[in-house]
Design a protein around this motif. Structure first.
Motif, PDB file in Angstrom:
ATOM      1  N   LEU A  56      -8.489   3.909  -4.355  1.00 33.04           N
ATOM      2  CA  LEU A  56      -7.168   3.354  -4.590  1.00 33.04           C
ATOM      3  C   LEU A  56      -7.059   2.598  -5.896  1.00 33.04           C
ATOM      4  O   LEU A  56      -5.964   2.271  -6.340  1.00 33.04           O
ATOM      5  CB  LEU A  56      -6.786   2.414  -3.439  1.00 33.04           C
ATOM      6  N   HIS A 115      -5.011   4.202  -8.707  1.00 31.63           N
ATOM      7  CA  HIS A 115      -3.572   4.307  -8.443  1.00 31.63           C
ATOM      8  C   HIS A 115      -2.887   2.952  -8.459  1.00 31.63           C
ATOM      9  O   HIS A 115      -1.730   2.838  -8.843  1.00 31.63           O
ATOM     10  CB  HIS A 115      -3.360   4.975  -7.083  1.00 31.63           C
ATOM     11  N   LEU A 116      -3.612   1.922  -7.996  1.00 32.73           N
ATOM     12  CA  LEU A 116      -2.994   0.602  -7.934  1.00 32.73           C
ATOM     13  C   LEU A 116      -2.999  -0.130  -9.275  1.00 32.73           C
ATOM     14  O   LEU A 116      -2.358  -1.151  -9.451  1.00 32.73           O
ATOM     15  CB  LEU A 116      -3.715  -0.260  -6.904  1.00 32.73           C
ATOM     16  N   PHE A 144       1.110  -2.574 -11.019  1.00 39.00           N
ATOM     17  CA  PHE A 144       1.424  -3.205  -9.735  1.00 39.00           C
ATOM     18  C   PHE A 144       2.087  -4.538  -9.985  1.00 39.00           C
ATOM     19  O   PHE A 144       1.593  -5.363 -10.745  1.00 39.00           O
ATOM     20  CB  PHE A 144       0.113  -3.399  -8.934  1.00 39.00           C
ATOM     21  N   TRP A 161       4.311  -2.438  -3.265  1.00 39.31           N
ATOM     22  CA  TRP A 161       3.905  -1.032  -3.355  1.00 39.31           C
ATOM     23  C   TRP A 161       5.110  -0.151  -3.538  1.00 39.31           C
ATOM     24  O   TRP A 161       6.143  -0.345  -2.891  1.00 39.31           O
ATOM     25  CB  TRP A 161       3.158  -0.607  -2.073  1.00 39.31           C
ATOM     26  N   GLN A 205       2.927   5.012  -3.691  1.00 39.47           N
ATOM     27  CA  GLN A 205       1.692   4.382  -3.218  1.00 39.47           C
ATOM     28  C   GLN A 205       1.620   4.373  -1.692  1.00 39.47           C
ATOM     29  O   GLN A 205       0.557   4.548  -1.100  1.00 39.47           O
ATOM     30  CB  GLN A 205       1.598   2.970  -3.789  1.00 39.47           C
ATOM     31  N   GLN A 227       0.648   7.852  -0.599  1.00 38.63           N
ATOM     32  CA  GLN A 227      -0.777   8.129  -0.822  1.00 38.63           C
ATOM     33  C   GLN A 227      -1.652   7.393   0.166  1.00 38.63           C
ATOM     34  O   GLN A 227      -2.624   7.948   0.695  1.00 38.63           O
ATOM     35  CB  GLN A 227      -1.144   7.726  -2.249  1.00 38.63           C
TER      36      GLN A 227
END
Length: 477
Positions: free
Chosen positions: A27, A30-31, A35, A39, A43, A46
């Protein structure tokens, strides 16, 4: 704390959380992208996808799930119990006549003592039975297939022994203490005159056996009745048919014996051949329908399947070297080949005869004699003995003046040598007078029965019958 200080502190906490999130596997990447404390929809999708995949893996792979609970094996103690069986009935305990018979068929090479030993019967019991009158004489030589029966109740003690004294009498010997009680049971035999008809098919022997003729009956057809008129190797076709009259002995619904051929017909190439059994001067012979013997007075070759090596006439002698008359014919064959009498005769000479070596001379009556020379050994004959056609009188050899094993065969009429291959053989004596009348009366019945049966079996002459479907027909007496 001022508002600016509070905001700064809040930003520091968010930064720390963001840094912690960036170090998480999968993660983190992606995070890390912008951020802002909340979220995004992407997100959340996912994260849900990865959570679903994790649960599926845990459900499918046993190692990820909780351990299965297996029942513990039961190790219950085992116990043996003695159950009481129902008691034997009194008839079985004491033994009832006929409830415990054991039937034995004697095997080849098996003795009476061996049979008793296999059944566990003491030798002393066997000796007691053999001492009973008539038992030893009947059971000294047991033939393979002989039936013996033993009545052995539950206690294993022989109570009754059974055997067949002959075809129509059965003997039962009961052992009662020290006594032997004999009981003779008569078994009546029914004699039936039957007509058996069929077609040759692929094999005369196979078809005739399938219909119920014995091997002896079939040999009578081929080697006695029709031997002189039919070549069974060349002349017989699958569609040719035969009919035979024989007597059969039946006992308690079982065929136990088939007698000799009483009459027979054989149709081959559209020609009917007949033969009937009739006793003349106490000797059984086969005759044609008009009372003429089917057996010829002489056979051409005293050795079957031999090779002619020297003919009748002048020739140079193979040993002496001079030209002289050869008064017979020579047949080459291996040493020890049987030599048969050319016809019914009285033995005139048995012994050594000069250049002929071991020689037999037969007198056939009416001036006919035959000579057989160069034998290696003689048959079981003696001078003056009467013998029938086909009797083995000696064996091929090379005794006397001979260059190799062969038979020298001479044929004489009133002392004059004749060529055995060209001489006209005398016809056998036909039946005459009362004998002929008796023969005609006897054969008329047999021939009528054969014709009756053939009309039934071969009614449709245009279609060949399967010999396997031809059934014995038993005309009423």
């Amino acid at each position: 704390m001022t508002a600016s200080a509070a905001g700064s502190d809040r930003r520091e906490r968010l930064k720390a959380k963001r840094e912690a999130a960036l170090h998480r596997p999968v993660l983190a990447r992606h995070l890390s992208d912008g951020f802002n404390g909340r979220w995004t929809r992407r997100q959340w999708v996912q994260a849900s996808l990865f959570a679903t995949l994790g649960m599926l893996v845990a459900a499918i792979v046993p190692g990820f799930g909780p351990p299965a609970q297996h029942p513990q094996p039961l190790h219950a103690p085992r116990h043996s119990m003695a159950l009481a069986l129902p008691p034997l009935p009194l008839s079985r305990l004491k033994g009832t006549q006929g409830d415990s018979w054991q039937v034995v068929h004697v095997r080849r090479g098996q003795t009476l003592g061996g049979v008793f030993e296999e059944l566990g019967i003491p030798a002393a019991t066997l000796h007691r039975l053999l001492e009973h009158p008539g038992v030893k004489q009947s059971l000294t030589r047991l033939k393979p297939g002989t039936e013996l029966a033993f009545d052995l109740p539950a206690d294993g003690q022989l109570r009754t022994f059974r055997y067949d004294r002959d075809e129509s009498h059965r003997v039962e010997l009961g052992l009662a203490g020290d006594k032997i009680v004999e009981k003779v049971i008569e078994r009546p035999i029914e004699t039936r005159t039957v007509v058996i008809s069929g077609k040759v098919g692929r094999s005369l022997f196979h078809s005739a056996r399938k219909l119920g003729l014995s091997p002896s009956n079939i040999n009578t057809l081929t080697d006695e009745i029709f031997k002189y008129d039919i070549d069974f190797n060349e002349d017989v076709a699958a569609s040719d048919r035969f009919s035979v009259v024989v007597e059969q002995a039946w006992r308690e619904g079982e065929l136990i014996r088939t007698g000799p051929v009483l009459a027979a017909t054989f149709t081959t190439g559209g020609k009917l051949h007949t033969g009937f059994r009739f006793e003349r001067n106490g000797k059984a012979e086969y005759f044609s329908g008009d009372g003429r013997p089917l057996k010829k007075s002489f056979i051409r070759m005293p050795i079957p399947y031999a090779r002619l090596t020297s003919k009748f006439g002048s020739r140079r002698h193979p040993v002496l070297g001079n030209v002289r008359m050869h008064k017979g014919v020579d047949y080459a064959a291996a040493t020890g080949t049987p030599i048969m009498a050319a016809g019914d005769a009285r033995v005139e000479f048995v012994g050594w005869k000069g250049g002929y070596g071991r020689t037999v001379i037969l007198d056939h009556g009416r001036g006919y004699t035959t000579l057989y020379g160069h034998m290696s050994n003689f048959g079981k004959i003696r001078r003056g003995q009467r013998i029938g056609q086909g009797t083995v009188i000696g064996y091929v050899g090379s005794s006397g003046l001979a260059t190799g094993p062969h038979l020298h065969y001479e044929f004489r009429i009133n002392g004059v040598h004749r060529n055995p291959l060209q001489v006209t053989m005398p016809p056998p004596e036909p039946l005459r007078g009362a004998a002929l009348a008796q023969f005609r009366a006897q054969t008329a019945v047999a021939l009528a029965r054969i014709q009756e049966v053939e009309k039934i079996i071969f009614a449709d002459a245009g279609q060949p019958a399967d010999p396997g479907k031809a059934k014995p027909v038993r005309p009423k007496a």
